[in-house]
Design a protein around this motif. Sequence first.
Motif, short mmCIF file in Angstrom:
data_model
loop_
_atom_site.label_atom_id
_atom_site.label_comp_id
_atom_site.label_asym_id
_atom_site.label_seq_id
_atom_site.Cartn_x
_atom_site.Cartn_y
_atom_site.Cartn_z
N TYR A 85 -24.66 59.71 33.28
CA TYR A 85 -24.90 59.99 31.87
C TYR A 85 -23.73 60.76 31.26
O TYR A 85 -23.28 60.43 30.15
CB TYR A 85 -26.21 60.78 31.68
CG TYR A 85 -26.35 61.22 30.26
CD1 TYR A 85 -26.65 60.30 29.25
CD2 TYR A 85 -26.11 62.54 29.90
CE1 TYR A 85 -26.72 60.69 27.93
CE2 TYR A 85 -26.19 62.93 28.58
CZ TYR A 85 -26.49 62.01 27.60
OH TYR A 85 -26.53 62.39 26.28
N VAL A 86 -23.21 61.75 31.96
CA VAL A 86 -22.08 62.54 31.45
C VAL A 86 -20.87 61.64 31.24
O VAL A 86 -20.17 61.76 30.23
CB VAL A 86 -21.76 63.73 32.39
CG1 VAL A 86 -20.42 64.35 32.06
CG2 VAL A 86 -22.87 64.77 32.30
N GLN A 87 -20.61 60.71 32.15
CA GLN A 87 -19.50 59.78 31.98
C GLN A 87 -19.69 58.91 30.75
O GLN A 87 -18.74 58.60 30.05
CB GLN A 87 -19.32 58.91 33.22
CG GLN A 87 -18.62 59.62 34.33
CD GLN A 87 -18.19 58.65 35.43
OE1 GLN A 87 -18.55 57.48 35.44
NE2 GLN A 87 -17.40 59.16 36.35
N ILE A 88 -20.92 58.52 30.49
CA ILE A 88 -21.20 57.71 29.31
C ILE A 88 -21.02 58.53 28.04
O ILE A 88 -20.34 58.12 27.11
CB ILE A 88 -22.62 57.11 29.38
CG1 ILE A 88 -22.68 56.04 30.45
CG2 ILE A 88 -23.06 56.55 28.02
CD1 ILE A 88 -24.08 55.58 30.81
N ALA A 89 -21.65 59.71 27.99
CA ALA A 89 -21.64 60.53 26.78
C ALA A 89 -20.27 61.12 26.48
O ALA A 89 -19.85 61.16 25.32
CB ALA A 89 -22.68 61.64 26.90
N GLN A 121 -27.71 50.18 31.14
CA GLN A 121 -29.03 49.57 31.02
C GLN A 121 -30.00 50.07 32.08
O GLN A 121 -31.21 49.98 31.90
CB GLN A 121 -28.94 48.04 31.04
CG GLN A 121 -28.41 47.46 32.32
CD GLN A 121 -26.88 47.41 32.40
OE1 GLN A 121 -26.18 48.01 31.59
NE2 GLN A 121 -26.38 46.69 33.38
N HIS A 122 -29.50 50.64 33.18
CA HIS A 122 -30.36 51.13 34.26
C HIS A 122 -30.57 52.64 34.22
O HIS A 122 -31.25 53.18 35.07
CB HIS A 122 -29.77 50.74 35.62
CG HIS A 122 -29.57 49.28 35.77
ND1 HIS A 122 -30.61 48.38 35.82
CD2 HIS A 122 -28.44 48.54 35.85
CE1 HIS A 122 -30.13 47.16 35.93
NE2 HIS A 122 -28.82 47.23 35.96
N LEU A 123 -30.00 53.30 33.25
CA LEU A 123 -30.01 54.75 33.21
C LEU A 123 -31.29 55.34 32.62
O LEU A 123 -31.74 56.40 33.05
CB LEU A 123 -28.81 55.22 32.39
CG LEU A 123 -28.29 56.61 32.60
CD1 LEU A 123 -27.87 56.82 34.04
CD2 LEU A 123 -27.12 56.87 31.69
N PHE A 124 -31.89 54.66 31.66
CA PHE A 124 -33.03 55.19 30.92
C PHE A 124 -34.32 54.47 31.28
O PHE A 124 -34.33 53.27 31.52
CB PHE A 124 -32.78 55.05 29.42
CG PHE A 124 -31.50 55.69 28.96
CD1 PHE A 124 -31.39 57.07 28.87
CD2 PHE A 124 -30.40 54.92 28.63
CE1 PHE A 124 -30.22 57.66 28.46
CE2 PHE A 124 -29.21 55.50 28.21
CZ PHE A 124 -29.12 56.88 28.13
N VAL A 144 -29.09 53.13 23.49
CA VAL A 144 -28.22 52.24 24.28
C VAL A 144 -27.22 51.54 23.36
O VAL A 144 -26.02 51.46 23.66
CB VAL A 144 -29.05 51.24 25.11
CG1 VAL A 144 -28.17 50.13 25.68
CG2 VAL A 144 -29.79 51.97 26.22
N ASN A 145 -27.69 51.03 22.22
CA ASN A 145 -26.78 50.36 21.27
C ASN A 145 -25.71 51.33 20.75
O ASN A 145 -24.54 50.95 20.64
CB ASN A 145 -27.56 49.75 20.11
CG ASN A 145 -28.34 48.53 20.54
OD1 ASN A 145 -28.00 47.86 21.52
ND2 ASN A 145 -29.39 48.22 19.81
N PHE A 146 -26.11 52.55 20.44
CA PHE A 146 -25.14 53.54 19.96
C PHE A 146 -24.11 53.85 21.04
O PHE A 146 -22.90 53.86 20.77
CB PHE A 146 -25.84 54.83 19.53
CG PHE A 146 -24.88 55.95 19.26
CD1 PHE A 146 -24.13 55.97 18.10
CD2 PHE A 146 -24.69 56.96 20.20
CE1 PHE A 146 -23.21 56.99 17.86
CE2 PHE A 146 -23.79 57.99 19.97
CZ PHE A 146 -23.04 58.00 18.79
N LEU A 147 -24.57 54.10 22.26
CA LEU A 147 -23.64 54.44 23.34
C LEU A 147 -22.71 53.27 23.67
O LEU A 147 -21.53 53.47 23.93
CB LEU A 147 -24.40 54.91 24.57
CG LEU A 147 -25.11 56.27 24.41
CD1 LEU A 147 -26.01 56.54 25.61
CD2 LEU A 147 -24.12 57.40 24.21
N LYS A 148 -23.22 52.06 23.63
CA LYS A 148 -22.37 50.89 23.87
C LYS A 148 -21.31 50.76 22.78
O LYS A 148 -20.18 50.36 23.06
CB LYS A 148 -23.21 49.61 23.93
CG LYS A 148 -23.92 49.43 25.24
CD LYS A 148 -24.67 48.10 25.27
CE LYS A 148 -25.30 47.84 26.61
NZ LYS A 148 -26.02 46.56 26.63
N SER A 149 -21.67 51.11 21.55
CA SER A 149 -20.69 51.03 20.45
C SER A 149 -19.61 52.10 20.59
O SER A 149 -18.55 51.99 19.97
CB SER A 149 -21.39 51.16 19.09
OG SER A 149 -21.79 52.50 18.86
#
Length: 109
Positions: free
Chosen positions: A7-11, A20-23, A46-51
């Motif tokens: 999550y930290v790497q994503i954020a 897609q497997h995180l939440f 998920v859409n926001f983080l992907k953007s």
Amino acid sequence: MTVIDSYVQIAADGNTEGIQHLFSDDFKWTQSSNAKTKTYSKSEVVNFLKSSKGLKQNCKTTYTIMEKNENCVMAKVEMKYDNFTKVECITLCNVNQEWRINQIIESYK
């Protein structure tokens, strides 16, 4: 790598691999700022983080595990920017032998 590390790497680093497997399916994100509270669903987050893929935040990120047992974990993530700190209280649950984030409550200080 743990779910929190992912999550930290994503954020913070914009690395959206495996998002897609995180939440969990019933995940929700509550954001509180300026006396307003807003809640987002899994698909919205998920859409926001992907953007934001590849967007590296200019902050120092740390996390601590506040409570842990075999089924749930409560963690606190702090993203320290120059003028403020974003604090996220995260609840993870063990769902069918897989750890998933099921709630994030975000605030600022």
